[in-house]
Every structure is written in structure tokens, then in C-alpha cells.
Design an enzyme around this catalytic site. Sequence first.
Site, PDB file in Angstrom:
ATOM      1  CG  HIS A  45      34.667  82.691  60.207  1.00  0.00           C
ATOM      2  ND1 HIS A  45      34.236  83.997  60.102  1.00  0.00           N
ATOM      3  CD2 HIS A  45      34.845  82.256  58.934  1.00  0.00           C
ATOM      4  CE1 HIS A  45      34.149  84.337  58.818  1.00  0.00           C
ATOM      5  NE2 HIS A  45      34.523  83.307  58.093  1.00  0.00           N
ATOM      6  CG  ASP A  55      32.466  83.453  53.183  1.00  0.00           C
ATOM      7  OD1 ASP A  55      31.819  84.440  53.577  1.00  0.00           O
ATOM      8  OD2 ASP A  55      33.230  82.817  53.914  1.00  0.00           O
ATOM      9  CD  GLU A  62      36.253  82.585  51.240  1.00  0.00           C
ATOM     10  OE1 GLU A  62      35.357  82.116  51.954  1.00  0.00           O
ATOM     11  OE2 GLU A  62      37.223  83.244  51.674  1.00  0.00           O
TER      12      GLU A  62
END
Length: 265
Positions: A46, A176, A150
Site C-alpha cells: 500500500h 480488510d 483477510e
Amino acid sequence: MKKNPVKQQLQAGKPQVGTWLSFGNIFATRLMARTGFPWLTVDMEHSPISWMEAGTLFGVIADAGCVPICRVPNGDHTHIKRALDAGAMGIVAPMVDTVEQAKSIIAATKYPPIGNRSVGGGMHALNFSASAGDYYRHANDEILVVLQTESPTGVENAEEIYSLPGCDAIFVGPNDLRAQMRTPDGTDPTPEAHEEMMQRVLAAGKKTGTPVGLHVQTPAQVQQRIAEGWQFIALASEMKMMVNDASRMLSELDMEPATKDLARY
């Protein structure tokens, strides 16, 4: 060749609390590597960190006596190979939903005959204070492999995934997981349903003997989760720490921040 102390401690059942790096800045990373965290994860999923930057960060973390870990953009062979060859002493692989995905990720971290990692490079051995030959002989034992759960699908397959040889730890990204639990109309799960799903991960880890961890934001949450049995715990990030402390100082001065946007970090 140096041992991986974080892997050793997790295998001994001892919690390991580290943090996430998002900036990709060498100066900030050198400082963070000397704060006392046993591990630091460079987030390449990210954050706009290049491979060249990542390799440098892994080196300065290792040189400070801290364990450099890479959260790869995804769990494919190429990303894992590049992260490990650049000097990461472990990987965090996101969005692992199935046994097949998990087996492929683990294989990419191991040299033959256990896995299919390609032999080459030289930076990896430096961070273990080893020759290339020693690294090739012992890397399979020292690389830390962390898989992320997740989604509800990942939770359903948890026991089978966590039981795989080479799965060293599990990590939950609560945000998530919450997003993946949304109903078709976009409604978030209740806090109770979300927590119940995370507790299923913890129970699966305890049943299989696999350390599990998650991302939290405060020291109090670290203590709470360790008491529950979580072991591989990320406390905020260097970005979150900077913004939080700056915001706290402004608040003490009765100054309004220029923007509220930073609250989400």
C-alpha cells in the site's frame, strides 16, 4: 549465518511486537530500527516504495540489529523472490484465501528441494552476515513466512492453511477483514460479528499451534491482544505515530489542525 530471532521467538511462543513502515525514507527507517522494535515491515502493498528503496531499507534495518520484513504487493513468485533477494528476512503475503495460494507462497520462499525459489543474488546474504553459500544452505530455516487472513473465505480455510509446513505465522488486517465481510449492499459487519471472525482466526491458530497476529493502534490494544494469545502484533506505523504525536501537540496548544483528513491515518 545469523539466526532470525523473530522466527525463533515466535516458535518459542513469545509475542513479537513490531510496526509498519510506509514512508520509504532511509533516515526515518534508521531511527525506527533503533527504537527497540524487534521487527519492522516495509509495506510494499500500500505504499509507493520501489524495489531499490526497499533493498536499502532492508539493509539499514538489518544493520541496526532489527529484522527486516517485507509485505509484498501480492503473494506471487516474482514479488516474493525480489523481496527476499533484496534482503528481507521474512515476508508478509496479503489476501491468502485458499490452501493452494498458501502452498504456492510457501514454495516461493524456499529453495529446492522444499520449494522453487530461484538461486541467485547477493544482497540477501549480507543481512544475515553470511556468505552466499551459507545463505543458500540455511535460508529455508531462517526466512519468516507470514500469511494474511483477510476474508471470510480465508477464515473458513484457516485450519488447513495454518497446518501447512512452512507457515510460520498468520496476520490479520482488521480493516480488510471488515471490508471483505460487507454485505452485497455495502453494509459493514457489526463490531461483534467482526470480533467473532477474528476470534475464529485466533482459535484456529491455537488449535494448529501456529502463531497468529493482527494490526492494532495503541499499546493498550497490544496488551489486550497478547493476553488473548495473539503473538505477531503490529503497532500502528511510523506514519501513524508521527501524525498522532503532532496532533496531540497541537491539541495541547489549543490549535486546530489545518485539515481533518489526517485522522484516517
